[in-house]
Design an enzyme around this catalytic site. Structure first.
Site, mmCIF file in Angstrom:
data_model
loop_
_atom_site.group_PDB
_atom_site.id
_atom_site.type_symbol
_atom_site.label_atom_id
_atom_site.label_comp_id
_atom_site.label_asym_id
_atom_site.label_seq_id
_atom_site.Cartn_x
_atom_site.Cartn_y
_atom_site.Cartn_z
ATOM 1 C CE LYS A 272 -3.276 2.514 3.040
ATOM 2 N NZ LYS A 272 -4.056 2.480 4.299
ATOM 3 C CG ASP A 277 -5.582 7.757 5.056
ATOM 4 O OD1 ASP A 277 -6.527 8.389 4.530
ATOM 5 O OD2 ASP A 277 -5.737 6.697 5.709
ATOM 6 C CE LYS A 284 -6.529 8.428 8.519
ATOM 7 N NZ LYS A 284 -7.119 7.328 9.301
ATOM 8 C CG ASP A 295 -1.940 5.060 5.148
ATOM 9 O OD1 ASP A 295 -1.709 4.000 5.755
ATOM 10 O OD2 ASP A 295 -3.066 5.398 4.730
ATOM 11 C CG ASP A 355 -9.849 7.211 7.282
ATOM 12 O OD1 ASP A 355 -8.817 7.193 6.572
ATOM 13 O OD2 ASP A 355 -9.841 7.390 8.512
ATOM 14 C CD GLU A 357 -6.891 5.032 2.890
ATOM 15 O OE1 GLU A 357 -7.820 5.119 3.709
ATOM 16 O OE2 GLU A 357 -5.716 4.783 3.230
ATOM 17 N NE ARG A 359 -10.768 -1.456 4.231
ATOM 18 C CZ ARG A 359 -11.262 -1.663 5.447
ATOM 19 N NH1 ARG A 359 -12.391 -2.332 5.610
ATOM 20 N NH2 ARG A 359 -10.625 -1.213 6.518
HETATM 21 N N1 BES Z 1 -4.156 4.282 7.156
HETATM 22 C C1 BES Z 1 -5.246 3.984 7.996
HETATM 23 C C2 BES Z 1 -4.901 2.962 9.081
HETATM 24 C C3 BES Z 1 -4.022 3.459 10.197
HETATM 25 C C4 BES Z 1 -4.602 4.013 11.317
HETATM 26 C C5 BES Z 1 -2.676 3.310 10.133
HETATM 27 C C6 BES Z 1 -3.794 4.449 12.352
HETATM 28 C C7 BES Z 1 -1.882 3.746 11.180
HETATM 29 C C8 BES Z 1 -2.436 4.316 12.288
HETATM 30 C C9 BES Z 1 -6.402 3.419 7.184
HETATM 31 O O1 BES Z 1 -6.515 3.902 5.896
HETATM 32 C C10 BES Z 1 -7.653 3.773 7.903
HETATM 33 O O2 BES Z 1 -7.933 4.930 7.990
HETATM 34 N N2 BES Z 1 -8.355 2.770 8.412
HETATM 35 C C11 BES Z 1 -9.532 2.982 9.134
HETATM 36 C C12 BES Z 1 -10.565 1.997 8.645
HETATM 37 C C13 BES Z 1 -11.952 2.256 9.145
HETATM 38 C C14 BES Z 1 -12.486 3.552 8.551
HETATM 39 C C15 BES Z 1 -12.822 1.087 8.771
HETATM 40 C C16 BES Z 1 -9.233 2.772 10.619
HETATM 41 O O3 BES Z 1 -8.451 1.893 10.954
HETATM 42 O O4 BES Z 1 -9.765 3.528 11.433
HETATM 43 ZN ZN ZN Z 2 -4.807 4.614 5.019
HETATM 44 MN MN MN Z 3 -7.629 5.697 5.823
#
Ligand code: BES
Ligand code: ZN
Ligand code: MN
Length: 513
Positions: A272, A277, A284, A295, A355, A357, A359
């Site tokens: 990825k 992000d 966020k 990210d 968010d 994204e 996947r």
């Molecule tokens: N890049 C983030 C995941 C992440 C969160 C990495 C904190 C490092 C620290 C990912 O894109 C994301 O935002 N995931 C969300 C998914 C949710 C919206 C289902 C998450 O983990 O909150």
């Molecule tokens: Zn992300």
């Molecule tokens: Mn995200």
């Protein structure tokens, strides 16, 4: 830089001469009756240093008023404890990496630029494993990122060791050289991945991923292809295109090929490469959002691993690296909650949260990579979910897979790299959480089991191909601090992937989880 030398330690005139000392063992490699050995004996008698793990003793032989003092020409001598030997090969390799990290740190503190390290001889590891692990510890521990410091740059640079010399300590020089080269390629690659992650989002964009890939292709036995936005449109890659809609920069799908022979098995690596992000329309919170420049660590790990593959040229295996890369912004054309996208291959997805994204971009890359390269196994790496940090903290990478043999290999590869993995389950109960009422699937699975439902999404795009997913959200940044792993980006995954492909053997056909 690291070099082999056959020079006697006593004749080394550089800044620091380092010896590794096992706990409760008086024998030093390279001359038992040298001044170093006498001093070691003396300080052990005093009980001041016993070779415990991470224990150090530094002294200045030139300042000792004795007839012995001319015996050693180095400015400083450093003893580093190795602790007691462990039965486990991976644990022993880790001891050496930790000791290497300490040497780099201590040398940096006293501004030593040229350091000679004498390899220990009684460790129950092969000569090449000893030099590989030690080299990794030295080079990974000697890392600093100062590119954005305008003033102290030159000064800070000087605090790094410029050249490490390895003295084989009477081990086979050929094996030591082989291990040193493996360690050099793998740790230089991991440091490249750290650099990519340290760069801010405005300096490391999708285009920078593409340019870096082209650059390493020139030096190594790799081929590179970049899918531009127009090609993605033709191919129907609605995931990466959707995520990119809110951005002012075009997305890229970076593809690196290391092909030894069409008949050899192919391992596909997907990372990825989300260069920033913001969350998109599902924005966020502001606090801590700056960390989302990292990210892209999965993409960095894959790109860096490909760099090392190109240098090391493992035999009997083809390796493909794919990095889908874009940022996730909230421009006026951005993807919205409720929108439906169509992935490469035709599967439709309802966007619940923009968010989620990672996947979306990975799904296109996985489906495309599997169709194009018919790999025997696929491994993807992604900073995919905050949930993995809740579950495993910053100490282990989450592993989810559809194949038990691949799981064993991944865990072993991670252990040998000092990058432990922990398997989480997957299955139809979890898969149900991403059922959508209007499309084939939806991009979030509710509050519970966030790491697993994210993996369920990816699994939709790998079919029956043996697949392992590494959620590195907790380990890519602020991984368990060790002597050779600083705060900030760790470069995690690079060395695990290398261990995996180096020893790749065709998977038995009949194993499925
Ligand atoms: N890049 C983030 C995941 C992440 C969160 C990495 C904190 C490092 C620290 C990912 O894109 C994301 O935002 N995931 C969300 C998914 C949710 C919206 C289902 C998450 O983990 O909150
Ligand atoms: Zn992300
Ligand atoms: Mn995200």
């Amino acid at each position: 830089m690291i070099k082999l030398t056959s020079k006697k330690p006593e004749d080394f005139t550089g800044d620091m001469l380092a010896y590794l000392v096992e706990e409760d063992n008086e024998n030093l490699a390279g001359g038992a009756d040298s001044l170093a050995s006498k001093i070691l004996y003396g300080i052990k008698e005093q009980g001041d240093f016993n070779g415990k793990s991470e224990e150090t003793f530094l002294f200045y032989p030139g300042l000792i008023a004795s007839e012995d003092k001319q015996q050693i020409k180095a400015k400083r001598i450093l003893f580093v404890g190795l602790g007691q030997q462990d039965d486990d090969v991976a644990a022993r390799m880790e001891q050496l990496r930790i000791a290497g990290g300490i040497i780099a740190q201590q040398a940096g503190k006293v501004k030593s630029e040229e350091v000679l390290v004498v390899l220990p001889k009684n460790i129950i590891l092969s000569a090449s494993e000893i030099s590989e692990s030690l080299t990794e510890g030295l080079l990974l521990g000697n890392y600093k990122f100062t590119e954005y410091k305008s003033e102290p740059k030159e000064k800070e640079k000087k605090k790094l060791v410029t050249t490490f010399y390895l003295n084989d300590g009477s081990l086979s020089a050929t094996a030591v050289r082989r291990g040193m080269n493996r360690g050099k390629f793998s740790s230089e690659a991991a440091c490249s991945a750290r650099d990519m992650a340290n760069h801010p989002g405005n300096a490391w964009t999708a285009n920078d991923f593409a340019e870096y890939a082209k650059k390493i292709t020139k030096k190594n036995r790799l081929k590179c292809k970049i899918l531009e936005k127009a090609a993605m449109k033709k191919l129907g890659m609605g995931g990466i295109l959707g995520v990119n809609q809110g951005s002012s920069l075009p997305p890229k799908m970076v593809i690196l090929e290391y092909i030894t022979n069409k008949k050899n098995p192919t391992v596909l690596l997907v990372g990825k490469g989300l260069t920033f992000d913001s969350g998109g329309i599902s924005l966020k919170p502001a606090a801590g959002m700056e960390a989302m420049k990292y990210d892209m660590c999965g993409g960095a790990a894959v790109l860096a691993a490909m760099q090392a593959v190109g240098q090391e040229e493992p035999v009997g295996v083809n390796v493909i690296g794919i990095i889908p890369t874009t940022d996730n912004m909230s421009g006026s054309n951005a993807l919205k909650p409720g929108d439906v996208i169509t992935h490469y291959g035709g599967k439709t997805s309802e966007i619940i949260n923009t968010d989620a994204e990672g996947r979306l971009i990975l799904a296109d890359a996985l489906a495309y990579g599997i169709e194009m390269f018919s790999p025997e196994a696929v491994v993807d790496l992604a900073t995919l979910t905050g949930a993995v940090i809740v579950g495993l903290g910053h100490h282990r990478t989450g592993l989810i897979s559809n194949n038990d043999i691949l799981v064993d290999r991944m865990i072993d590869a991670g252990d040998r790299a000092g990058e432990p993995l922990w398997r989480l389950p997957i299955g139809k109960e979890y898969r149900k959480q991403i059922d959508s009422t209007i499309a084939d699937i939806k991009n979030t699975g509710g509050k519970s089991a966030g790491t697993i439902t994210a993996a369920c999404y990816l699994q939709e795009f790998v079919g029956d191909v043996p697949w392992a997913h590494l959620d590195i959200a907790g380990t890519a940044w602020d991984f368990t601090e060790k002597t050779y792993i600083p705060k900030g980006p760790s470069g995690t995954g690079v060395r695990t992937l290398l261990n995996l492909v180096r020893s790749w053997k065709t998977l038995p056909m009949d194993n499925k989880a």
